[in-house]
Design a protein around this motif. Sequence first.
Motif, PDB file in Angstrom:
ATOM      1  N   HIS A   1       6.235   1.290   8.094  1.00 11.18           N
ATOM      2  CA  HIS A   1       7.006   2.443   7.636  1.00 11.18           C
ATOM      3  C   HIS A   1       6.970   2.602   6.116  1.00 11.18           C
ATOM      4  N   ARG A   2       6.509   1.565   5.394  1.00  9.21           N
ATOM      5  CA  ARG A   2       6.428   1.647   3.937  1.00  9.21           C
ATOM      6  C   ARG A   2       5.047   2.075   3.442  1.00  9.21           C
ATOM      7  N   LEU A   3       4.107   2.208   4.332  1.00 10.45           N
ATOM      8  CA  LEU A   3       2.786   2.696   3.944  1.00 10.45           C
ATOM      9  C   LEU A   3       2.877   4.123   3.405  1.00 10.45           C
ATOM     10  N   HIS A   4       2.062   4.412   2.411  1.00 12.31           N
ATOM     11  CA  HIS A   4       1.950   5.804   1.989  1.00 12.31           C
ATOM     12  C   HIS A   4       1.342   6.595   3.148  1.00 12.31           C
ATOM     13  N   PRO A   5       1.877   7.759   3.469  1.00  9.59           N
ATOM     14  CA  PRO A   5       1.362   8.520   4.614  1.00  9.59           C
ATOM     15  C   PRO A   5      -0.140   8.773   4.565  1.00  9.59           C
ATOM     16  N   GLN A   6      -0.680   9.039   3.381  1.00 10.48           N
ATOM     17  CA  GLN A   6      -2.128   9.242   3.285  1.00 10.48           C
ATOM     18  C   GLN A   6      -2.881   7.954   3.615  1.00 10.48           C
ATOM     19  N   VAL A   7      -2.314   6.826   3.232  1.00  9.36           N
ATOM     20  CA  VAL A   7      -2.929   5.538   3.557  1.00  9.36           C
ATOM     21  C   VAL A   7      -2.865   5.297   5.064  1.00  9.36           C
ATOM     22  N   ALA A   8      -1.743   5.651   5.669  1.00 10.77           N
ATOM     23  CA  ALA A   8      -1.588   5.461   7.116  1.00 10.77           C
ATOM     24  C   ALA A   8      -2.593   6.283   7.909  1.00 10.77           C
ATOM     25  N   SER A   9      -3.054   7.389   7.332  1.00 12.22           N
ATOM     26  CA  SER A   9      -4.013   8.237   8.042  1.00 12.22           C
ATOM     27  C   SER A   9      -5.367   7.559   8.233  1.00 12.22           C
ATOM     28  N   VAL A  10      -5.565   6.405   7.592  1.00 11.03           N
ATOM     29  CA  VAL A  10      -6.784   5.621   7.823  1.00 11.03           C
ATOM     30  C   VAL A  10      -6.942   5.308   9.309  1.00 11.03           C
ATOM     31  N   LEU A  11      -5.820   5.111   9.978  1.00  9.90           N
ATOM     32  CA  LEU A  11      -5.860   4.749  11.396  1.00  9.90           C
ATOM     33  C   LEU A  11      -6.497   5.840  12.248  1.00  9.90           C
ATOM     34  N   CYS A  12      -6.428   7.073  11.790  1.00  7.24           N
ATOM     35  CA  CYS A  12      -7.058   8.158  12.544  1.00  7.24           C
ATOM     36  C   CYS A  12      -8.574   7.990  12.589  1.00  7.24           C
ATOM     37  N   ASN A  13      -9.127   7.300  11.591  1.00  5.35           N
ATOM     38  CA  ASN A  13     -10.571   7.071  11.553  1.00  5.35           C
ATOM     39  C   ASN A  13     -10.962   5.772  12.253  1.00  5.35           C
ATOM     40  N   LEU A  14     -10.244   4.703  11.961  1.00  6.78           N
ATOM     41  CA  LEU A  14     -10.619   3.399  12.503  1.00  6.78           C
ATOM     42  C   LEU A  14     -10.265   3.254  13.977  1.00  6.78           C
TER      43      LEU A  14
ATOM     44  N   TYR B   1       0.845  -1.200   0.000  1.00  7.74           N
ATOM     45  CA  TYR B   1       0.000   0.000   0.000  1.00  7.74           C
ATOM     46  C   TYR B   1       0.881   1.250   0.000  1.00  7.74           C
ATOM     47  N   GLN B   2       1.752   1.336  -0.987  1.00  6.10           N
ATOM     48  CA  GLN B   2       2.704   2.447  -1.040  1.00  6.10           C
ATOM     49  C   GLN B   2       2.229   3.599  -1.914  1.00  6.10           C
ATOM     50  N   ALA B   3       1.082   3.439  -2.554  1.00  6.18           N
ATOM     51  CA  ALA B   3       0.560   4.489  -3.430  1.00  6.18           C
ATOM     52  C   ALA B   3      -0.695   5.101  -2.827  1.00  6.18           C
ATOM     53  N   LEU B   4      -0.960   6.341  -3.191  1.00  2.00           N
ATOM     54  CA  LEU B   4      -2.146   7.028  -2.685  1.00  2.00           C
ATOM     55  C   LEU B   4      -3.424   6.310  -3.109  1.00  2.00           C
ATOM     56  N   GLU B   5      -3.381   5.669  -4.280  1.00  2.00           N
ATOM     57  CA  GLU B   5      -4.559   4.970  -4.792  1.00  2.00           C
ATOM     58  C   GLU B   5      -4.931   3.748  -3.950  1.00  2.00           C
ATOM     59  N   ASP B   6      -4.030   3.342  -3.069  1.00  2.00           N
ATOM     60  CA  ASP B   6      -4.295   2.158  -2.243  1.00  2.00           C
ATOM     61  C   ASP B   6      -5.067   2.489  -0.965  1.00  2.00           C
ATOM     62  N   TYR B   7      -5.488   3.737  -0.838  1.00  2.00           N
ATOM     63  CA  TYR B   7      -6.141   4.180   0.396  1.00  2.00           C
ATOM     64  C   TYR B   7      -7.355   3.317   0.728  1.00  2.00           C
ATOM     65  N   TRP B   8      -8.271   3.165  -0.222  1.00  2.00           N
ATOM     66  CA  TRP B   8      -9.508   2.446   0.066  1.00  2.00           C
ATOM     67  C   TRP B   8      -9.293   0.943   0.156  1.00  2.00           C
ATOM     68  N   ASP B   9      -8.326   0.425  -0.581  1.00  2.00           N
ATOM     69  CA  ASP B   9      -8.006  -1.003  -0.438  1.00  2.00           C
ATOM     70  C   ASP B   9      -7.512  -1.299   0.977  1.00  2.00           C
ATOM     71  N   PHE B  10      -6.676  -0.417   1.478  1.00  2.00           N
ATOM     72  CA  PHE B  10      -6.173  -0.596   2.839  1.00  2.00           C
ATOM     73  C   PHE B  10      -7.301  -0.426   3.850  1.00  2.00           C
ATOM     74  N   TYR B  11      -8.153   0.545   3.629  1.00  2.00           N
ATOM     75  CA  TYR B  11      -9.281   0.788   4.537  1.00  2.00           C
ATOM     76  C   TYR B  11     -10.188  -0.436   4.604  1.00  2.00           C
ATOM     77  N   ARG B  12     -10.533  -0.985   3.444  1.00  2.00           N
ATOM     78  CA  ARG B  12     -11.420  -2.152   3.421  1.00  2.00           C
ATOM     79  C   ARG B  12     -10.737  -3.382   4.016  1.00  2.00           C
ATOM     80  N   GLY B  13      -9.463  -3.565   3.695  1.00  2.00           N
ATOM     81  CA  GLY B  13      -8.750  -4.726   4.219  1.00  2.00           C
ATOM     82  C   GLY B  13      -8.613  -4.693   5.730  1.00  2.00           C
ATOM     83  N   LEU B  14      -8.279  -3.532   6.274  1.00  2.00           N
ATOM     84  CA  LEU B  14      -8.139  -3.409   7.722  1.00  2.00           C
ATOM     85  C   LEU B  14      -9.497  -3.533   8.411  1.00  2.00           C
TER      86      LEU B  14
END
Length: 287
Positions: A197-210, A168-181
Amino acid sequence: MRGRAPLYFFLATCNNASGVYYNESQRLTDGWIPISQVLSNKYYFVYLIVFAIIITAITFIFLTFDHLSGKDESPYRRIHFSVLFDHNIRKVFKTQREETFNTLLHGVRSALSSHCERPPVIMFLATTTSYCTALAISKRLTQAFLVAQGSEVSTENMRKVVMKGSKYQALEDYWDFYRGLSKRLAQLKVAIISEFHRLHPQVASVLCNLADDAFSPYPKTMILLLVDVENFFTDRDLHTRAVVDMAESFTSHIMNGFLDRDVVTDLQRTICGRPALIEPDQDLELL
């Protein structure tokens, strides 16, 4: 004779008292029914069976009410987990600090609490030499958590709980990561995010919601983050700096430049509250 009169009077009194006692005892026992007569009654066993059925029904009602009342089992789960933790983690990974054990123990126990409103996030800070140890500890911690919850611990489930951050190193992986988690937290109650540490920072921000304090959709769950700090910290830092300070510093290092400062601060608050510094364990077989 006059000297013996009191003695005769005393003996006569005792004799009369014994007679009264015998007569009263006989009168009381006259109303008793012999046991042989009771057993010979043809309805005796019918009464006994009816009485047993009534007692069984009352017991069943009480047990059902106790089950439906939602009895809190979290104390037993936490005790169960503590026993598993001491046997499978504390006694196995002997090079780890007591501070690390306490962080892991209290973090998981909070997830097993009946008042847990958001998933506790435990960040494993590891160097390149201790990353395999961090992975092994996280898997054993997950197994103990699942057993304490009464969930199935299988090879398939242990494979499913792990999410590789490198996917999930690309910004486009945001929703894939959200659904998977979200799927893992809903079904398995736990997720291990390796290579965080390899997550895209925008993808990592999913944790702020979940893992939000007030609006988390997955209470009584747990998220484990595995972070390879590589050579970001010196040996002196690893032995002297506070673990929380190192977690916040490294998170800021990998997130700045991609996220607003407020988002970085929110992410630090979400994931850096329970960091655990992992020491390398030699000759350790991974689970």
